[in-house]
Design an enzyme around this catalytic site. Structure first.
Site, PDB file in Angstrom:
ATOM      1  N   GLU A 172       0.499  -1.499  -0.002  1.00 10.66           N
ATOM      2  CA  GLU A 172      -0.339  -0.075  -0.147  1.00 10.66           C
ATOM      3  C   GLU A 172       1.038   1.206   0.154  1.00 10.66           C
ATOM      4  OE1 GLU A 172      -2.791  -0.103   3.027  1.00 10.66           O
ATOM      5  OE2 GLU A 172      -3.967  -2.176   2.140  1.00 10.66           O
ATOM      6  N   GLU A 372      -5.638  -8.804   0.837  1.00  9.67           N
ATOM      7  CA  GLU A 372      -5.577  -8.360   2.214  1.00  9.67           C
ATOM      8  C   GLU A 372      -6.990  -7.984   1.759  1.00  9.67           C
ATOM      9  OE1 GLU A 372      -4.277  -4.741   4.587  1.00  9.67           O
ATOM     10  OE2 GLU A 372      -1.848  -5.465   4.859  1.00  9.67           O
TER      11      GLU A 372
HETATM   12  C1  FCB Z   1      -4.170  -2.003   5.211  1.00 11.74           C
HETATM   13  C2  FCB Z   1      -2.787  -1.976   6.159  1.00 11.74           C
HETATM   14  C3  FCB Z   1      -2.726  -3.707   6.956  1.00 11.74           C
HETATM   15  C4  FCB Z   1      -3.980  -3.843   7.804  1.00 11.74           C
HETATM   16  C5  FCB Z   1      -5.074  -3.045   7.665  1.00 11.74           C
HETATM   17  C6  FCB Z   1      -6.326  -3.272   8.310  1.00 11.74           C
HETATM   18  O1  FCB Z   1      -4.317  -0.657   5.536  1.00 11.74           O
HETATM   19  O2  FCB Z   1      -2.628  -2.929   4.943  1.00 11.74           O
HETATM   20  O3  FCB Z   1      -1.691  -3.627   7.929  1.00 11.74           O
HETATM   21  O4  FCB Z   1      -3.764  -2.730   9.048  1.00 11.74           O
HETATM   22  O5  FCB Z   1      -5.295  -2.320   6.332  1.00 11.74           O
END
Ligand code: FCB
Length: 474
Positions: A172, A372
């Site tokens: 990110e 994620e």
């Molecule tokens: C993302 C991050 C991860 C976590 C999630 C909830 O932006 O990459 O580390 O904090 O959010």
């Protein structure tokens, strides 16, 4: 959107990755173990008022000492792939030079443990813990940091590529650049728009240099990057709302996707930011370096943004703290009344389908992995010691259904990492947000798998799951 046409079992393609994801600063602790240097998150968390409740990652989930137990837990949960990040200052305490032997040994032992448990290690080289020494020298707004990152990547790859096949450069970069250098909500806590745009460019350049240099030492590796992507919709069809949506989509999605996968920055976005962006830091060959061919793209998906034009005119200037994206005074982030998670994020599984479809249509063909997806809810054990988390089970079911649908639609989605294995240090929110499949009692470090962990384990073992509702509308 209507998903599927009835109850039954949704099976995933053979070899689909059932993963969980974590990040070094959020779980490791052991911040003074081995030769580890200070990171910007150590400094930030120890600065008063930056993290809720004064929480720090000093101990976190104590994974540094409990990694064997945690790998055993993953094996129990049927996890096939584990995405984790390496703490740069554990490997290069000052951000350059030879790798620290104790740091390398820690990751080496973790990787061996994973391989012995038949879990594929999926390494992220940078999940936001920059060595403080590099921040002191100017941090990501400085071009040299991109070179330092490439050097770090090449050394680590050289050391571990015999056992690690899948390499993600950055997690990110939007968050690292804009939350870290413009909003100041994340480390290093600066509030300077111009610095944030320079940071974004040097993160991307560091990625490109790292992929180029690691690939020169190939050894059967695959290389990719993880982006946080969102559908961005205008709240209405007015020209003003559509323009705000274009701008936010440009800053959050296309500013990263276009140079990575289409060979150059989107010109409308460069035009938007012209008041704060002196583009002289973007050199002639940079976009070509950033656009190195990739073997996969990692997608982090949490929610959708619906945006409307706000009451204030757009005014950006260097050093101005207000954000030029979601939350700035010239735009409104519209809530639609959907159920929200404990982060206040609207639950919108269909948005994942849109993100994957867009990548396939506009940026493909490239193998995709959801790196994620998950949800925070305030889970606590009941009197019998069980952690019931029906909201998270439902959240996962809905999003995995979307993943299945995407594959059926011909999208090359190969795996899915749930955020996250353990409740952990959720950045500026400290330990107040619980995203884990496994509950952590921080004083005792006791791990208790939640109901969602059992749901995941069943799904992973069956390579699919049973759909309970018929014709659910999302
Ligand atoms: C993302 C991050 C991860 C976590 C999630 C909830 O932006 O990459 O580390 O904090 O959010």
């Amino acid at each position: 959107m209507t998903i599927g046409d009835g109850a039954g079992v949704l099976r995933f393609p053979d070899g689909f990755g059932w993963g969980v994801a974590t990040a070094s600063y959020q779980i490791e602790g052991g911040v003074r173990e081995g030769g580890r240097g200070e990171s910007i998150w150590d400094r930030f968390a120890h600065t008063e008022g930056k993290v809720l409740g004064g929480d720090t990652g000093d101990v976190a989930c104590d994974h540094y000492h409990r990694y064997r137990e945690d790998v055993a837990l993953m094996a129990e949960l049927g996890v096939t792939h584990y995405r984790f990040s390496l703490a740069w200052p554990r490997l290069q305490p000052d951000g350059s030079g030879a790798l620290d032997a104790a740091g390398l040994d820690f990751y080496s032992r973790l990787i061996d443990e994973l391989l012995a448990a038949d879990i594929v290690p999926w390494v992220t080289l940078y999940h936001w813990d920059l060595p403080q020494r590099l921040e002191d020298a100017g941090g990501w707004p400085e071009r040299d940091t991109a070179h330092r990152f490439a050097e770090y990547a090449a050394r680590v790859h050289e050391a571990l590529a015999d056992r690690v096949r899948h390499w993600t450069t950055l997690n990110e970069p939007w968050c690292a650049a804009f939350l870290g250098y413009a909003e100041g909500r994340h480390a290093p806590g600066r509030q300077d728009h111009a610095a944030a745009f320079r940071a974004a460019h040097h993160l991307l350049l560091g990625h490109g240099l790292a992929v180029r240099d690691m690939r020169a030492n190939q050894r059967d590796s695959t290389f990719g990057i993880t982006l946080n992507l969102y559908p961005v919709d205008p709240a209405s069809d007015t020209e003003q709302d559509r323009d705000v949506a274009r701008r936010i989509d440009g800053l959050m999605n296309r500013l990263f996707l276009d140079p990575l996968l289409r060979g150059g920055y989107p010109t409308d976005v460069l035009g938007d930011v012209a008041p704060v962006l002196d583009t002289s830091h973007i050199r002639a060959d940079d976009e070509q370096i950033i656009g190195q061919p990739l073997d996969f793209l990692g997608v982090n998906y949490y929610t959708r943004h619906v945006v409307a034009a706000g009451p204030q005119p757009k005014v950006w200037s260097p050093g101005q703290p207000a954000s030029p994206w979601v939350g700035s005074s010239d735009m409104i982030n519209v809530k639609r009344g959907l159920p929200t998670t404990d982060m206040g994020w609207e639950v919108d599984p269909a948005g994942l389908h849109e993100v994957l479809t867009r990548l396939h249509r506009e940026y493909g063909p490239i193998p995709l992995h959801v790196t994620e997806n998950g949800a925070a809810y305030p889970d606590e054990p009941d009197s019998a010691g069980q952690v019931r988390d029906p909201d998270r089970v439902r959240y996962l079911e809905q999003h995995f259904r979307i993943a299945h649908q995407a594959i059926a639609d011909g999208i090359d989605l190969r795996g899915y990492f749930v955020w996250t294995l353990l409740d952990n240090f959720e950045w500026a929110w400290g330990y107040t947000k619980r995203f884990g499949l496994v509950h952590v009692d921080y004083p005792t470090q006791r791990r208790t798998p939640k109901d969602s962990a059992r749901w995941f384990a069943r799904a992973a073992r069956n390579n699919g799951f049973e759909v309970r509702e018929r014709n659910e509308d999302h």
